[in-house]
Scaffold this motif. Structure first.
Motif, PDB file in Angstrom:
ATOM      1  N   ASP A   1       1.286  -1.157   0.341  1.00 12.98           N
ATOM      2  CA  ASP A   1       0.008  -0.085   0.372  1.00 12.98           C
ATOM      3  C   ASP A   1       0.684   0.951   0.274  1.00 12.98           C
ATOM      4  OD1 ASP A   1      -2.085  -1.546   0.092  1.00 12.98           O
ATOM      5  OD2 ASP A   1      -2.422  -1.602   1.790  1.00 12.98           O
ATOM      6  N   TYR A   2       2.002   1.518   0.501  1.00 12.31           N
ATOM      7  CA  TYR A   2       3.008   2.148   0.894  1.00 12.31           C
ATOM      8  C   TYR A   2       3.046   3.029  -0.605  1.00 12.31           C
ATOM      9  CZ  TYR A   2       6.764   0.529  -1.191  1.00 12.31           C
ATOM     10  OH  TYR A   2       8.217  -0.069  -2.631  1.00 12.31           O
ATOM     11  N   THR A   3       2.638   1.952  -2.286  1.00 17.26           N
ATOM     12  CA  THR A   3       3.340   2.941  -3.308  1.00 17.26           C
ATOM     13  C   THR A   3       2.263   3.575  -3.803  1.00 17.26           C
ATOM     14  OG1 THR A   3       1.789   0.987  -4.121  1.00 17.26           O
ATOM     15  CG2 THR A   3       4.245   0.391  -4.072  1.00 17.26           C
ATOM     16  N   ILE A   4       0.795   3.419  -3.068  1.00 14.79           N
ATOM     17  CA  ILE A   4       0.532   4.866  -3.550  1.00 14.79           C
ATOM     18  C   ILE A   4       0.972   6.136  -2.803  1.00 14.79           C
ATOM     19  CG2 ILE A   4      -2.478   5.678  -2.882  1.00 14.79           C
ATOM     20  CD1 ILE A   4      -3.078   2.560  -2.076  1.00 14.79           C
ATOM     21  N   LYS A   5       0.773   7.039  -3.935  1.00 18.13           N
ATOM     22  CA  LYS A   5       0.787   8.314  -3.681  1.00 18.13           C
ATOM     23  C   LYS A   5      -0.019   9.388  -4.177  1.00 18.13           C
ATOM     24  CE  LYS A   5       5.454   7.064  -3.536  1.00 18.13           C
ATOM     25  NZ  LYS A   5       6.476   7.083  -2.369  1.00 18.13           N
ATOM     26  N   PRO A   6      -0.080  10.837  -2.611  1.00 19.42           N
ATOM     27  CA  PRO A   6      -0.943  11.532  -3.579  1.00 19.42           C
ATOM     28  C   PRO A   6      -1.120  12.046  -4.471  1.00 19.42           C
ATOM     29  CG  PRO A   6       0.262  11.924  -1.705  1.00 19.42           C
ATOM     30  CD  PRO A   6       0.803  10.894  -1.491  1.00 19.42           C
ATOM     31  N   ALA A   7      -1.713  13.370  -4.584  1.00 23.83           N
ATOM     32  CA  ALA A   7      -2.159  13.433  -6.425  1.00 23.83           C
ATOM     33  C   ALA A   7      -0.633  15.055  -6.528  1.00 23.83           C
ATOM     34  CB  ALA A   7      -3.238  13.980  -6.664  1.00 23.83           C
TER      35      ALA A   7
ATOM     36  N   ARG B   1       4.332  20.607 -20.145  1.00 29.62           N
ATOM     37  CA  ARG B   1       3.299  20.512 -20.085  1.00 29.62           C
ATOM     38  C   ARG B   1       2.484  19.390 -20.784  1.00 29.62           C
ATOM     39  NH1 ARG B   1       2.026  25.737 -20.266  1.00 29.62           N
ATOM     40  NH2 ARG B   1       1.296  25.892 -17.989  1.00 29.62           N
ATOM     41  N   PHE B   2       2.357  19.296 -22.067  1.00 33.16           N
ATOM     42  CA  PHE B   2       1.985  18.370 -22.614  1.00 33.16           C
ATOM     43  C   PHE B   2       2.359  16.678 -21.893  1.00 33.16           C
ATOM     44  CE2 PHE B   2       1.809  14.998 -26.060  1.00 33.16           C
ATOM     45  CZ  PHE B   2       0.842  14.555 -26.711  1.00 33.16           C
ATOM     46  N   LEU B   3       3.391  16.474 -21.992  1.00 36.94           N
ATOM     47  CA  LEU B   3       4.059  14.846 -21.240  1.00 36.94           C
ATOM     48  C   LEU B   3       3.498  14.969 -19.920  1.00 36.94           C
ATOM     49  CD1 LEU B   3       8.157  14.336 -23.185  1.00 36.94           C
ATOM     50  CD2 LEU B   3       5.702  13.080 -23.606  1.00 36.94           C
ATOM     51  N   ALA B   4       3.851  15.928 -19.693  1.00 37.73           N
ATOM     52  CA  ALA B   4       2.764  16.619 -17.507  1.00 37.73           C
ATOM     53  C   ALA B   4       1.873  15.574 -17.964  1.00 37.73           C
ATOM     54  CB  ALA B   4       2.930  17.247 -17.473  1.00 37.73           C
ATOM     55  N   TYR B   5       0.867  16.043 -18.776  1.00 34.47           N
ATOM     56  CA  TYR B   5      -0.480  16.216 -18.429  1.00 34.47           C
ATOM     57  C   TYR B   5      -0.956  14.425 -18.850  1.00 34.47           C
ATOM     58  CZ  TYR B   5      -2.547  20.729 -17.931  1.00 34.47           C
ATOM     59  OH  TYR B   5      -2.395  22.120 -17.553  1.00 34.47           O
ATOM     60  N   ILE B   6       0.124  13.870 -20.170  1.00 35.15           N
ATOM     61  CA  ILE B   6       0.036  13.016 -20.641  1.00 35.15           C
ATOM     62  C   ILE B   6       0.291  11.676 -19.210  1.00 35.15           C
ATOM     63  CG2 ILE B   6       0.841  10.695 -21.785  1.00 35.15           C
ATOM     64  CD1 ILE B   6      -0.898  12.424 -23.541  1.00 35.15           C
ATOM     65  N   ALA B   7       1.002  11.959 -18.501  1.00 41.00           N
ATOM     66  CA  ALA B   7       1.332  11.327 -17.315  1.00 41.00           C
ATOM     67  C   ALA B   7       0.789  11.401 -16.148  1.00 41.00           C
ATOM     68  CB  ALA B   7       3.411  11.758 -16.721  1.00 41.00           C
ATOM     69  N   SER B   8      -0.164  12.410 -16.203  1.00 38.61           N
ATOM     70  CA  SER B   8      -1.459  12.595 -15.074  1.00 38.61           C
ATOM     71  C   SER B   8      -2.560  12.242 -15.659  1.00 38.61           C
ATOM     72  CB  SER B   8      -1.968  14.339 -15.204  1.00 38.61           C
ATOM     73  OG  SER B   8      -0.159  14.841 -14.934  1.00 38.61           O
ATOM     74  N   SER B   9      -2.839  11.998 -16.685  1.00 38.33           N
ATOM     75  CA  SER B   9      -3.849  11.146 -17.288  1.00 38.33           C
ATOM     76  C   SER B   9      -3.708   9.620 -16.823  1.00 38.33           C
ATOM     77  CB  SER B   9      -4.711  11.232 -18.673  1.00 38.33           C
ATOM     78  OG  SER B   9      -3.384  10.923 -19.501  1.00 38.33           O
ATOM     79  N   LYS B  10      -2.511   9.314 -16.596  1.00 34.92           N
ATOM     80  CA  LYS B  10      -2.200   7.991 -16.590  1.00 34.92           C
ATOM     81  C   LYS B  10      -2.263   7.270 -15.421  1.00 34.92           C
ATOM     82  CE  LYS B  10       2.162   4.277 -16.871  1.00 34.92           C
ATOM     83  NZ  LYS B  10       3.257   3.943 -17.748  1.00 34.92           N
ATOM     84  N   GLU B  11      -1.843   8.650 -14.346  1.00 31.58           N
ATOM     85  CA  GLU B  11      -1.949   8.144 -13.265  1.00 31.58           C
ATOM     86  C   GLU B  11      -3.042   8.623 -12.713  1.00 31.58           C
ATOM     87  OE1 GLU B  11       0.513   6.903 -10.726  1.00 31.58           O
ATOM     88  OE2 GLU B  11       1.641   6.992 -11.866  1.00 31.58           O
ATOM     89  N   ALA B  12      -4.071   9.026 -12.959  1.00 31.59           N
ATOM     90  CA  ALA B  12      -5.940   9.548 -12.498  1.00 31.59           C
ATOM     91  C   ALA B  12      -6.480   7.747 -12.851  1.00 31.59           C
ATOM     92  CB  ALA B  12      -6.471  10.109 -13.533  1.00 31.59           C
ATOM     93  N   ALA B  13      -6.176   7.167 -13.991  1.00 31.58           N
ATOM     94  CA  ALA B  13      -6.586   6.196 -15.001  1.00 31.58           C
ATOM     95  C   ALA B  13      -6.610   4.802 -13.809  1.00 31.58           C
ATOM     96  CB  ALA B  13      -5.866   5.877 -16.107  1.00 31.58           C
ATOM     97  N   LYS B  14      -5.371   5.161 -13.056  1.00 30.10           N
ATOM     98  CA  LYS B  14      -4.756   3.577 -12.331  1.00 30.10           C
ATOM     99  C   LYS B  14      -5.804   3.821 -10.616  1.00 30.10           C
ATOM    100  CE  LYS B  14      -0.240   3.146 -13.206  1.00 30.10           C
ATOM    101  NZ  LYS B  14       1.262   3.301 -12.628  1.00 30.10           N
ATOM    102  N   SER B  15      -5.821   5.365 -10.237  1.00 28.34           N
ATOM    103  CA  SER B  15      -6.909   5.368  -9.155  1.00 28.34           C
ATOM    104  C   SER B  15      -8.087   5.726  -9.878  1.00 28.34           C
ATOM    105  CB  SER B  15      -5.835   6.722  -8.563  1.00 28.34           C
ATOM    106  OG  SER B  15      -6.552   8.218  -9.823  1.00 28.34           O
ATOM    107  N   LYS B  16      -8.751   5.324 -10.933  1.00 23.92           N
ATOM    108  CA  LYS B  16      -9.975   5.873 -11.613  1.00 23.92           C
ATOM    109  C   LYS B  16     -10.206   7.193 -10.496  1.00 23.92           C
ATOM    110  CE  LYS B  16     -10.568   0.647 -11.334  1.00 23.92           C
ATOM    111  NZ  LYS B  16     -11.172  -0.926 -11.493  1.00 23.92           N
ATOM    112  N   SER B  17     -10.027   7.685 -11.536  1.00 17.17           N
ATOM    113  CA  SER B  17     -10.502   8.900 -10.315  1.00 17.17           C
ATOM    114  C   SER B  17     -10.183  10.538 -11.034  1.00 17.17           C
ATOM    115  CB  SER B  17      -9.946   9.354  -8.975  1.00 17.17           C
ATOM    116  OG  SER B  17     -10.424  11.038  -8.171  1.00 17.17           O
ATOM    117  N   ILE B  18     -11.345  11.153 -11.938  1.00 16.13           N
ATOM    118  CA  ILE B  18     -10.954  11.893 -12.750  1.00 16.13           C
ATOM    119  C   ILE B  18     -10.429  13.571 -11.676  1.00 16.13           C
ATOM    120  CG2 ILE B  18     -12.248  14.196 -14.212  1.00 16.13           C
ATOM    121  CD1 ILE B  18     -14.274  11.930 -14.724  1.00 16.13           C
ATOM    122  N   SER B  19     -10.671  13.261 -10.376  1.00 11.29           N
ATOM    123  CA  SER B  19     -10.508  14.297  -9.197  1.00 11.29           C
ATOM    124  C   SER B  19      -8.307  14.072  -9.341  1.00 11.29           C
ATOM    125  CB  SER B  19     -11.294  15.237  -7.987  1.00 11.29           C
ATOM    126  OG  SER B  19     -10.775  13.420  -7.520  1.00 11.29           O
TER     127      SER B  19
END
Length: 284
Positions: free
Chosen positions: A202-208, A222-240
């Motif tokens: 569980d320690y692998t889970i990081k805050p947004a 910015r473009f690559l950061a947004y792509i990477a962010s969408s990937k992490e958001a998909a893992k958490s299944k959270s748009i917020s």
């Protein structure tokens, strides 16, 4: 080949002795260990002293409590230990954590790997964590990336990339810079390293907010950061989760926080990320 092993340690009284014992039990004996006591308030200093007093291969550096941010803190401690040594005396430079247990053949296998493969610049094993009384693969990274707790660099590769960066994401920046210089990063899956501080994964889970800072200090545009962010958001299944990452990233950008990489290194990192993106997602 001789090893220089630097171990940053902060309040590791429950773990450090396991790490140092596993080093004393290594089949390969040609190494020096520098334990950097980074302002510990527990018995860490006392534990270090037991090894320093009885084994000439062990030394220590005591620091005041570090005010550095996560990521930069451990590298700052590492550099303080490194600066006490003459690198001409060593062939392999290691950054190990203070809460791991190495198999007895760890250093010997790493040494043989470097000797037999002159193109290898960074070598390490795989991390395992304890779960339900068994040791399982940590799974927090792909099996081709040497994780931060157990890095072993060929001295020439370490010197060429300019050492470690005092920043969040340092343990990915090193991989990218080494690859750009023509060195190979190699994970030896037969070397199972136990991470003893952690129970489960569980320690692998990081805050947004962490990911926003991480993508910024990694130097992503910015473009690559947004792509990477969408990937992490998909893992958490959270748009917020996505929008919180972006808010954190943009906050760093607006404040123009200092990066610990040069403009050229930033370009190298973005080019590598873009190449990986095209290969994985666009099949190009």
């Amino acid at each position: 080949m001789r090893f220089l092993i630097i171990i940053p340690a902060h309040n590791e009284e429950n773990n450090l002795s396991f790490t140092l014992d596993s080093l004393q039990q290594q089949s390969f004996k040609e190494f020096k260990v520098v334990v950097v006591n980074d302002g510990s308030t527990d018995r860490t200093e006392e534990i270090i002293k037991k090894y320093v007093d009885t084994d000439s291969r062990f030394e220590t550096v005591n620091l005041q409590k570090s005010s550095h941010q996560p990521g930069s803190k451990v590298v700052n401690a590492f550099k303080n230990g490194l600066n006490t040594q003459n690198l001409d005396e060593f062939d392999i430079i290691c950054k190990f954590d203070a809460d791991i247990i190495l198999p007895e053949n760890y250093l010997e296998t790493i040494r043989n790997s470097f000797q037999n493969n002159p193109e290898y610049g960074l070598v390490g094993g795989l991390l395992y964590v304890e779960k339900d009384e068994s040791w399982i693969y940590e799974g927090n990274s792909n099996k081709h990336h040497v994780r931060g707790p157990m890095k072993a660099y060929r001295k020439e590769s370490f010197t060429q990339m300019g050492g470690l960066r005092e920043t969040l994401g340092w343990d990915n920046i090193d991989s990218i810079l080494l690859e750009n210089l023509g060195w190979k990063e190699v994970v030896l899956s037969e070397l199972q390293v136990k991470l003893i501080k952690v129970k489960g994964t569980d320690y692998t889970i990081k805050p947004a907010e962490y990911y926003g800072r991480y993508f910024y200090f990694l130097g992503l545009n910015r473009f690559l950061a947004y792509i990477a962010s969408s990937k992490e958001a998909a893992k958490s299944k959270s748009i917020s989760f996505f929008f919180t990452i972006i808010k954190s990233y943009e906050s760093c950008r607006s404040k123009k926080l200092e990066l610990k990489i040069s403009k050229q290194e930033q370009k190298i990192i973005n080019d590598q990320r873009w190449k990986a993106l095209k290969k994985k997602w666009l099949k190009m």
